[in-house]
Write an enzyme that holds these catalytic residues in place. Structure first.
Site, PDB file in Angstrom:
ATOM      1  N   TRP A  15      -4.246   1.984   2.387  1.00 26.35           N
ATOM      2  CA  TRP A  15      -4.857   0.670   2.205  1.00 26.35           C
ATOM      3  C   TRP A  15      -6.301   0.913   1.810  1.00 26.35           C
ATOM      4  O   TRP A  15      -7.039   1.605   2.511  1.00 26.35           O
ATOM      5  CB  TRP A  15      -4.710  -0.212   3.436  1.00 26.35           C
ATOM      6  CG  TRP A  15      -4.912   0.412   4.785  1.00 26.35           C
ATOM      7  CD1 TRP A  15      -5.913   1.255   5.177  1.00 26.35           C
ATOM      8  CD2 TRP A  15      -4.083   0.211   5.942  1.00 26.35           C
ATOM      9  NE1 TRP A  15      -5.763   1.599   6.491  1.00 26.35           N
ATOM     10  CE2 TRP A  15      -4.655   0.971   6.987  1.00 26.35           C
ATOM     11  CE3 TRP A  15      -2.940  -0.536   6.208  1.00 26.35           C
ATOM     12  CZ2 TRP A  15      -4.113   1.007   8.269  1.00 26.35           C
ATOM     13  CZ3 TRP A  15      -2.409  -0.493   7.491  1.00 26.35           C
ATOM     14  CH2 TRP A  15      -2.988   0.265   8.492  1.00 26.35           C
ATOM     15  N   TYR A  51       0.868  -1.180   0.000  1.00 29.94           N
ATOM     16  CA  TYR A  51       0.000   0.000   0.000  1.00 29.94           C
ATOM     17  C   TYR A  51       0.903   1.229   0.000  1.00 29.94           C
ATOM     18  O   TYR A  51       1.747   1.370   0.896  1.00 29.94           O
ATOM     19  CB  TYR A  51      -0.877   0.046   1.265  1.00 29.94           C
ATOM     20  CG  TYR A  51      -1.524  -1.268   1.665  1.00 29.94           C
ATOM     21  CD1 TYR A  51      -2.421  -1.934   0.822  1.00 29.94           C
ATOM     22  CD2 TYR A  51      -1.255  -1.839   2.906  1.00 29.94           C
ATOM     23  CE1 TYR A  51      -3.015  -3.127   1.213  1.00 29.94           C
ATOM     24  CE2 TYR A  51      -1.849  -3.025   3.303  1.00 29.94           C
ATOM     25  CZ  TYR A  51      -2.729  -3.674   2.449  1.00 29.94           C
ATOM     26  OH  TYR A  51      -3.308  -4.855   2.840  1.00 29.94           O
ATOM     27  N   ARG A  52       0.713   2.125  -0.958  1.00 30.80           N
ATOM     28  CA  ARG A  52       1.605   3.281  -1.057  1.00 30.80           C
ATOM     29  C   ARG A  52       1.512   4.161   0.198  1.00 30.80           C
ATOM     30  O   ARG A  52       0.473   4.196   0.870  1.00 30.80           O
ATOM     31  CB  ARG A  52       1.259   4.103  -2.292  1.00 30.80           C
ATOM     32  CG  ARG A  52      -0.058   4.823  -2.161  1.00 30.80           C
ATOM     33  CD  ARG A  52      -0.300   5.768  -3.335  1.00 30.80           C
ATOM     34  NE  ARG A  52      -1.481   6.555  -3.121  1.00 30.80           N
ATOM     35  CZ  ARG A  52      -2.565   6.495  -3.888  1.00 30.80           C
ATOM     36  NH1 ARG A  52      -2.626   5.697  -4.935  1.00 30.80           N
ATOM     37  NH2 ARG A  52      -3.606   7.266  -3.625  1.00 30.80           N
ATOM     38  N   ASP A  62      -1.736   7.302 -10.624  1.00 29.29           N
ATOM     39  CA  ASP A  62      -1.964   5.876 -10.364  1.00 29.29           C
ATOM     40  C   ASP A  62      -1.992   5.035 -11.638  1.00 29.29           C
ATOM     41  O   ASP A  62      -1.910   5.567 -12.743  1.00 29.29           O
ATOM     42  CB  ASP A  62      -3.268   5.711  -9.564  1.00 29.29           C
ATOM     43  CG  ASP A  62      -3.093   4.660  -8.475  1.00 29.29           C
ATOM     44  OD1 ASP A  62      -2.519   3.607  -8.765  1.00 29.29           O
ATOM     45  OD2 ASP A  62      -3.532   4.905  -7.340  1.00 29.29           O
ATOM     46  N   GLU A  91       0.748 -14.593   3.578  1.00 29.02           N
ATOM     47  CA  GLU A  91       1.585 -14.202   2.434  1.00 29.02           C
ATOM     48  C   GLU A  91       3.014 -14.739   2.564  1.00 29.02           C
ATOM     49  O   GLU A  91       3.627 -15.127   1.573  1.00 29.02           O
ATOM     50  CB  GLU A  91       1.635 -12.677   2.297  1.00 29.02           C
ATOM     51  CG  GLU A  91       0.392 -12.044   1.705  1.00 29.02           C
ATOM     52  CD  GLU A  91      -0.692 -11.742   2.722  1.00 29.02           C
ATOM     53  OE1 GLU A  91      -0.538 -12.119   3.910  1.00 29.02           O
ATOM     54  OE2 GLU A  91      -1.713 -11.147   2.332  1.00 29.02           O
TER      55      GLU A  91
HETATM   56  C1  LIG Z   1       3.244  -1.400  -6.960  1.00 30.04           C
HETATM   57  C2  LIG Z   1       1.955  -1.679  -6.276  1.00 30.04           C
HETATM   58  C3  LIG Z   1       1.327  -0.666  -5.560  1.00 30.04           C
HETATM   59  C4  LIG Z   1       0.122  -0.905  -4.895  1.00 30.04           C
HETATM   60  N1  LIG Z   1      -0.474   0.116  -4.180  1.00 30.04           N
HETATM   61  C5  LIG Z   1      -1.605  -0.132  -3.495  1.00 30.04           C
HETATM   62  C6  LIG Z   1      -2.190   0.885  -2.677  1.00 30.04           C
HETATM   63  O1  LIG Z   1      -1.697   1.997  -2.583  1.00 30.04           O
HETATM   64  N2  LIG Z   1      -3.320   0.578  -1.995  1.00 30.04           N
HETATM   65  C7  LIG Z   1      -3.901  -0.667  -2.056  1.00 30.04           C
HETATM   66  O2  LIG Z   1      -4.909  -0.906  -1.388  1.00 30.04           O
HETATM   67  N3  LIG Z   1      -3.383  -1.643  -2.852  1.00 30.04           N
HETATM   68  C8  LIG Z   1      -2.249  -1.400  -3.546  1.00 30.04           C
HETATM   69  N4  LIG Z   1      -1.700  -2.395  -4.320  1.00 30.04           N
HETATM   70  C9  LIG Z   1      -2.392  -3.678  -4.462  1.00 30.04           C
HETATM   71  C10 LIG Z   1      -2.264  -4.545  -3.225  1.00 30.04           C
HETATM   72  O3  LIG Z   1      -0.936  -4.704  -2.833  1.00 30.04           O
HETATM   73  C11 LIG Z   1      -2.896  -5.904  -3.479  1.00 30.04           C
HETATM   74  O4  LIG Z   1      -4.278  -5.696  -3.708  1.00 30.04           O
HETATM   75  C12 LIG Z   1      -2.699  -6.902  -2.375  1.00 30.04           C
HETATM   76  O5  LIG Z   1      -3.368  -8.095  -2.697  1.00 30.04           O
HETATM   77  C13 LIG Z   1      -3.224  -6.368  -1.076  1.00 30.04           C
HETATM   78  O6  LIG Z   1      -3.035  -7.330  -0.078  1.00 30.04           O
HETATM   79  P1  LIG Z   1      -4.244  -7.711   0.882  1.00 30.04           P
HETATM   80  O7  LIG Z   1      -5.227  -8.468   0.044  1.00 30.04           O
HETATM   81  O8  LIG Z   1      -3.575  -8.579   1.880  1.00 30.04           O
HETATM   82  O9  LIG Z   1      -4.773  -6.465   1.416  1.00 30.04           O
HETATM   83  C14 LIG Z   1      -0.477  -2.177  -4.969  1.00 30.04           C
HETATM   84  C15 LIG Z   1       0.157  -3.198  -5.681  1.00 30.04           C
HETATM   85  C16 LIG Z   1       1.359  -2.964  -6.320  1.00 30.04           C
HETATM   86  C17 LIG Z   1       2.024  -4.079  -7.066  1.00 30.04           C
END
Ligand SMILES: Cc1cc2nc3c(=O)[nH]c(=O)nc-3n(C[C@H](O)[C@H](O)[C@H](O)COP(=O)(O)O)c2cc1C
Length: 469
Positions: free
Chosen positions: A176, A162-163, A270, A222
């Site tokens: 998130w 999450y950025r 984005d 994970e």
């Molecule tokens: C480079 C990159 C940046 C990302 N940025 C975000 C973000 O800012 N917010 C977000 O919710 N998901 C972001 N994601 C997607 C999440 O990492 C992805 O949905 C992941 O499955 C989230 O994990 P979770 O299901 O355990 O929450 C990003 C993915 C990548 C590859």
């Protein structure tokens, strides 16, 4: 064996998939611009970059670490994780298969040791890290490839990328999205009236990084998933009450989120190709920052398709397909076109055995984890190549009767990044049934056959055509 981020850079270099940049570059837009250029040069097969001469910093910056689908596929080629998971959850191979699968899962559980600051330098502020500003209208600098590790009230751990927007030298945003694991933990902590200790890793081995971005079914850890891919358990280290982080982390941030505290985050350029609309996000108060000696800072650049997130998305979709078919076996294929932003448009192939089964399959998509963000689902028959836009359009033109085959569903959760919705993360869906219709579905006429030449005539015609050319 790739031990850490530096080992991964060595692996990329041995495959000639790494460009080491010695030109002096700025964290302000320049690293981002060069990364975009490299990504666009060969979409889905682009080289990673290692910037070794970053203005104002000793620390090198690695970007586009996953720009090549081939690399990600190689890393995960031995793991066969989805088959394993589906084998356990839906065992076709009987009890033996199930037990073997369960053993693999148990053997993959991460190992935890104590954190030792001896392996790290303690940094005094985020200003010591080469955090990039990616696009001109971004609200500032963002940490773009952090592994954010949170704990639930039940003790479970979640890892997501999450950025994090830098608000000041010890404070960031925590982007998130509402339906993600970290946000669910924040929601539960808020209900329980508690603050959350949060750990963040920037730069670790590629298995941990890809696993953090993978939309795993709830309850699958994970780091265990990474262990299965790596074929060795993830080694974690634990510092006090903070969730454990990978022992091979290049940079670690420990801090706290008060789930009731929000601050406006964004805009940020984005992967939709637009700047995100500024919205309130949780706030991360950093207490401790550590960096390994000679640490490499990892960053990701996203923007108008395609960047590396598209390669990650393409890989994941193919990889996780068996899990979708496990939930609904009429779905024989699924494709989220990168230009459809992965979370906005979804094509599925359906093996239709009874009236309405295509609709049922589309409802399945809307009910599944992060697939539920999709706002347009189109169902096709088995003869359509859903990766070929010509084939897709032909089916939509010749098998859809709008009044009958298009259904709009209002009041559904959507991707937070979908700026077309009137409200954040809440909007509508469209289902398009582009399969052939039967009498059982109210089609009173005889559905016409698709035109095809007979095999013998076709073969002889092809021979004659080759001679005549
Ligand atoms: C480079 C990159 C940046 C990302 N940025 C975000 C973000 O800012 N917010 C977000 O919710 N998901 C972001 N994601 C997607 C999440 O990492 C992805 O949905 C992941 O499955 C989230 O994990 P979770 O299901 O355990 O929450 C990003 C993915 C990548 C590859």
């Amino acid at each position: 064996m790739i031990a850490d981020l530096r080992g991964y850079l060595g692996y990329l270099s041995s495959k000639s998939r790494l460009v080491e940049v010695s030109e002096r570059v700025s964290t302000d837009l320049e690293i981002s611009a060069m990364t975009s250029i490299a990504g666009k040069e060969s979409p889905h097969h682009s080289k990673s970059l290692l910037f070794k001469n970053v203005e104002g910093y000793d620390m090198p910056v690695a970007t586009n670490l996953f720009g090549s689908v081939d690399t990600i596929s190689e890393l995960f080629s031995d793991a066969r994780i989805p088959e394993l998971i589906t084998g356990i959850m839906h065992p076709k191979g009987g009890a033996g298969n199930m037990l073997r699968g369960a053993k693999v899962l148990i053997d993959s559980m991460p190992k935890v040791a104590g954190f030792s600051s001896r392996n790290y330098d303690r940094l005094s502020s985020l200003d010591e890290l080469p955090i990039i500003k990616a696009w001109p209208k971004d609200a500032g600098r963002f940490i773009t490839l952090p592994l954010v590790i949170t704990k639930g009230q039940d003790g479970s751990t979640n890892v997501g990328i999450y950025r994090m927007q830098v608000f000041d030298d010890m404070t960031t945003g925590m982007h998130w999205q509402a339906q993600k694991g970290g946000a669910i933990h924040a929601h539960d902590a808020r209900q329980a009236g508690k603050t959350m200790p949060v750990s963040v890793t920037i730069g670790t081995d590629p298995f941990n990084m890809v696993s953090a971005a993978t939309p795993l079914p709830q309850g699958i850890n994970e780091f265990a998933f990474a262990g299965m891919a790596r074929r060795s358990r993830t080694q974690l280290v634990k510092n006090g009450d903070y969730p454990p982080v990978p022992a091979n982390s290049e940079i670690i941030l420990y801090g706290e989120v008060d789930p009731s505290e929000k601050r406006v985050e964004g805009p940020f350029g984005d992967h939709t190709g637009y700047y995100s609309i500024p919205e309130p996000a949780n706030v991360f108060h950093i207490k401790e920052i550590y960096a390994k000696k000679n640490a490499v800072y990892a960053a990701s650049v996203v923007g108008h398709p395609w960047h590396e997130d598209a390669s990650i998305g393409l890989f994941m979709m193919d990889y996780l397909k068996p899990m979708v078919s496990m939930v609904n076996d009429s779905i024989t294929d699924i494709y989220l076109p990168p230009e459809g932003l992965f979370t906005h448009v979804c094509f599925i192939k359906v093996n239709k055995r009874f009236p309405g089964e295509a609709r049922k399959a589309m409802f399945t998509v809307l009910g599944l984890g992060q697939l539920s963000f999709v706002k347009m689902v189109v169902a096709f028959d088995d003869d359509i190549d859903i990766r070929d836009y010509g084939s897709v359009l032909w089916a939509m033109a010749s098998r859809v009767e709008p009044g009958r085959d298009i259904q709009i569903i209002n009041g559904a959760p959507t991707d937070t990044l979908d700026h077309t919705a009137n409200m954040p993360a809440y909007g509508s869906k469209v289902l398009i049934d582009a399969t052939k219709k039967s009498a059982g579905e109210g089609y009173a006429r005889e559905w016409p056959d698709t035109i095809a030449m007979t095999k013998e005539v076709l073969e002889s015609a092809e021979r004659k055509w080759r001679k005549s050319r």
